[in-house]
Design an enzyme around this catalytic site. Structure first.
Site, short mmCIF file in Angstrom:
data_model
loop_
_atom_site.label_atom_id
_atom_site.label_comp_id
_atom_site.label_asym_id
_atom_site.label_seq_id
_atom_site.Cartn_x
_atom_site.Cartn_y
_atom_site.Cartn_z
N ASP A 113 63.81 -117.23 -68.34
CA ASP A 113 64.46 -116.48 -67.27
C ASP A 113 63.83 -116.82 -65.93
O ASP A 113 62.65 -117.17 -65.85
CB ASP A 113 64.31 -114.97 -67.51
CG ASP A 113 64.96 -114.51 -68.80
OD1 ASP A 113 65.91 -115.18 -69.25
OD2 ASP A 113 64.52 -113.49 -69.35
N TYR A 148 55.01 -114.74 -76.60
CA TYR A 148 55.17 -114.14 -75.28
C TYR A 148 54.20 -112.98 -75.08
O TYR A 148 53.72 -112.38 -76.04
CB TYR A 148 56.59 -113.57 -75.12
CG TYR A 148 57.71 -114.56 -75.19
CD1 TYR A 148 58.21 -115.16 -74.04
CD2 TYR A 148 58.30 -114.89 -76.41
CE1 TYR A 148 59.26 -116.06 -74.10
CE2 TYR A 148 59.34 -115.80 -76.48
CZ TYR A 148 59.82 -116.38 -75.32
OH TYR A 148 60.85 -117.28 -75.39
N ASP A 182 65.97 -106.58 -67.05
CA ASP A 182 64.66 -106.82 -66.47
C ASP A 182 64.63 -106.29 -65.04
O ASP A 182 65.59 -105.68 -64.56
CB ASP A 182 64.26 -108.30 -66.54
CG ASP A 182 65.16 -109.22 -65.71
OD1 ASP A 182 65.92 -108.71 -64.86
OD2 ASP A 182 65.10 -110.43 -65.92
N ARG A 211 63.91 -109.57 -73.61
CA ARG A 211 64.61 -108.53 -72.84
C ARG A 211 65.41 -107.62 -73.75
O ARG A 211 65.43 -106.39 -73.57
CB ARG A 211 65.53 -109.18 -71.80
CG ARG A 211 64.80 -109.76 -70.61
CD ARG A 211 65.76 -110.36 -69.61
NE ARG A 211 66.41 -111.56 -70.12
CZ ARG A 211 67.68 -111.88 -69.94
NH1 ARG A 211 68.48 -111.06 -69.29
NH2 ARG A 211 68.17 -113.00 -70.42
#
Length: 287
Positions: free
Chosen positions: A71, A99, A113, A208
């Site tokens: 992203d 992550y 987000d 997300r």
């Protein structure tokens, strides 16, 4: 003589650039898209080699691509293929990734987000650290996940995120199987919670969506505030990802040598049959 020497040096640099082949990793900064990072990298390499970007047919054979979109607001490992390495990028899409993520309880956005518009706010005072830890167990293993509307997935050849930004009506993609190898809570300071470095997942997984689903499971809502990819396949952020000051022909050549050995020792992961439908590696060729 000086001009001839300079021209010879540029010629050698160009020869070295066009001989590069394999996979390496760069550190994607926060802000630009993955495609923009790729274009910047390509521009720098061509400029260093003294290759004109317009009207030069040789430029067409410089193939470069990335193996999985990050992203715009995210940072971290972006695996890049150059030369014949672009044919190996599909394995990066299917491979495991790690992550770290910071989520915020009580606030949902259209992008899931911090970059999006707030669509919902709910109280979160009732949520305890124990509640969060228990919920995380439900999202470990083989689970079903609905991808975000703002994503690189495509409909009729166009990205869903592009259609959304144009204000077009977009239906959510159906839930699909994804795999989460490990997931843990590193810190909880309401409304913020941090998912630790061992958030390890397979291809086609969206952090997300995970954070959004965690919020719903806790009878509130949640969105991602910060997201960093710390590992993709064998490439780690600390050891292998090249920062912008290392985006040079020589540094990439050295990284390619090191990463070839990494890839040879990479264990295979069993892939889900329906992993990452609609996702492809991004390959760039100048025309």
């Amino acid at each position: 003589m000086a001009g001839e020497a300079g021209g010879a040096a540029l010629g050698r640099a160009a020869d070295k650039l066009f001989s590069l082949s394999g996979l390496f990793a760069v550190c994607k900064p926060k802000g630009p898209t993955s495609a923009a990072v790729l274009n910047l990298l390509k521009e720098r390499l061509l400029a260093e080699a003294g290759v004109q970007t317009k009207g030069n047919k040789r430029n067409q054979v410089l193939k470069i691509g990335h193996g999985g979109t990050l992203d715009s607001a995210a940072t971290g490992v972006l695996v890049v293929g150059i030369g014949k390495g672009t044919k190996m990028l599909g394995t990066m899409l299917a491979g495991s990734k790690k992550y770290t993520a910071i989520g915020m309880l009580g606030k949902a956005t259209d992008t899931l987000d911090a970059t999006g518009k707030v669509t919902e706010e709910k109280p979160y005072d009732q949520v305890t650290k124990g509640d969060l830890e228990n919920v995380l167990q439900k999202f470990t293993g083989d689970i079903m996940q609905v991808p975000p509307l703002y994503s690189a997935l495509k409909k009729d050849g166009e990205r869903l995120s592009t259609l959304m930004k144009r204000g077009e009506a977009v239906e959510a993609k159906p839930a699909r199987p994804v795999r989460v190898y490990s997931l843990s809570l590193q810190q909880f300071q309401p409304p913020l919670f941090t998912l630790g470095k061992d958030v390890e997942c397979g291809g086609g997984f969206y952090v997300r969506s995970l954070v959004n689903d965690i919020g719903k499971e806790l009878s509130t809502c949640a969105s991602v505030q910060e997201l960093t990819r710390t590992k993709q396949g064998p490439f780690t952020l600390e050891e292998h990802a090249l920062h912008e000051d290392k985006w040079t022909i020589d540094d990439i050549a050295q990284s390619l040598e090191h990463c070839t050995a990494l890839l040879l020792g990479q264990p295979a992961r069993k892939k889900l049959k329906t992993e990452h439908p609609g996702e492809t590696a991004v390959i760039c060729e100048d025309k």
